[in-house]
Scaffold this motif. Structure first.
Motif, PDB file in Angstrom:
ATOM      1  N   LEU A  38     -42.878 -36.032  26.018  1.00 40.74           N
ATOM      2  CA  LEU A  38     -43.204 -35.067  27.068  1.00 40.74           C
ATOM      3  C   LEU A  38     -42.194 -33.924  27.054  1.00 40.74           C
ATOM      4  O   LEU A  38     -41.083 -34.080  26.531  1.00 40.74           O
ATOM      5  CB  LEU A  38     -43.189 -35.757  28.430  1.00 40.74           C
ATOM      6  N   PRO A  39     -42.535 -32.782  27.654  1.00 40.58           N
ATOM      7  CA  PRO A  39     -41.565 -31.682  27.739  1.00 40.58           C
ATOM      8  C   PRO A  39     -40.391 -32.070  28.638  1.00 40.58           C
ATOM      9  O   PRO A  39     -40.576 -32.441  29.789  1.00 40.58           O
ATOM     10  CB  PRO A  39     -42.363 -30.522  28.329  1.00 40.58           C
ATOM     11  N   VAL A  40     -39.215 -31.987  28.095  1.00 38.65           N
ATOM     12  CA  VAL A  40     -38.027 -32.522  28.759  1.00 38.65           C
ATOM     13  C   VAL A  40     -37.693 -31.769  30.039  1.00 38.65           C
ATOM     14  O   VAL A  40     -37.413 -32.392  31.071  1.00 38.65           O
ATOM     15  CB  VAL A  40     -36.827 -32.503  27.777  1.00 38.65           C
ATOM     16  N   LEU A  41     -37.735 -30.454  30.002  1.00 38.54           N
ATOM     17  CA  LEU A  41     -37.326 -29.665  31.161  1.00 38.54           C
ATOM     18  C   LEU A  41     -38.217 -29.909  32.367  1.00 38.54           C
ATOM     19  O   LEU A  41     -37.732 -30.108  33.473  1.00 38.54           O
ATOM     20  CB  LEU A  41     -37.296 -28.178  30.802  1.00 38.54           C
ATOM     21  N   SER A  42     -39.524 -29.958  32.159  1.00 35.20           N
ATOM     22  CA  SER A  42     -40.405 -30.171  33.303  1.00 35.20           C
ATOM     23  C   SER A  42     -40.324 -31.594  33.833  1.00 35.20           C
ATOM     24  O   SER A  42     -40.391 -31.816  35.043  1.00 35.20           O
ATOM     25  CB  SER A  42     -41.850 -29.816  32.989  1.00 35.20           C
ATOM     26  N   VAL A  43     -40.150 -32.566  32.965  1.00 34.70           N
ATOM     27  CA  VAL A  43     -40.041 -33.950  33.434  1.00 34.70           C
ATOM     28  C   VAL A  43     -38.746 -34.138  34.216  1.00 34.70           C
ATOM     29  O   VAL A  43     -38.738 -34.771  35.280  1.00 34.70           O
ATOM     30  CB  VAL A  43     -40.127 -34.938  32.258  1.00 34.70           C
ATOM     31  N   PHE A  44     -37.656 -33.575  33.736  1.00 33.43           N
ATOM     32  CA  PHE A  44     -36.391 -33.746  34.443  1.00 33.43           C
ATOM     33  C   PHE A  44     -36.335 -32.923  35.728  1.00 33.43           C
ATOM     34  O   PHE A  44     -35.676 -33.323  36.682  1.00 33.43           O
ATOM     35  CB  PHE A  44     -35.210 -33.424  33.525  1.00 33.43           C
TER      36      PHE A  44
END
Length: 131
Positions: A67-73
């Motif tokens: 998954l896209p890291v920035l949006s998940v975090f």
């Protein structure tokens, strides 16, 4: 991102807050029970536990599902913040840590769902980051 991810992140954060902050209630030292901790200390304990649990779960989800890291975090940060602030004092004031685990996990999943509905809209639109 689907609403399932928000539910699972909220469930993990709520369950961790429920069991770990709930266990603080039963600690006794030297025979005399201490006074209850102030509200700020309970919120801080809830935030610390929530952030650790939700960031580990988000890292695992990003590693497994790509998954896209920035949006998940970012989503994990918001869920951890809300769950830690709201459920930290609740978990301490419940007597049984097992009941606290269950109640806080269900409430954490509910809070994760609400946050996802607010951020992603009614149909669960995808959170995307411009590259």
């Amino acid at each position: 991102m689907s609403i399932k991810l928000c539910l699972r992140l909220g469930l993990v954060a709520g369950g961790a807050v429920g069991v770990l902050v709930g266990l603080l209630h039963g600690t006794l030292c030297c025979g005399t029970p201490p006074g209850p901790p102030p509200l700020g200390q309970l919120i801080l304990a809830g935030l610390i536990v929530s952030f650790i649990a939700v960031f580990l779960a988000a890292a695992f989800a990003c590693l497994v599902k790509h998954l896209p890291v920035l949006s998940v975090f970012t989503l994990a940060l918001l869920i951890g913040l809300v769950v830690g602030v709201l459920l930290g004092p609740l978990a301490y004031n419940m007597v049984n840590p097992a009941l606290s685990l269950f109640v806080c996990a269900v409430l954490g999943a509910l809070l994760g769902w609400v946050i996802c509905r607010i951020l992603c809209g009614a149909r669960g639109a995808k959170l995307e980051v411009s590259r």
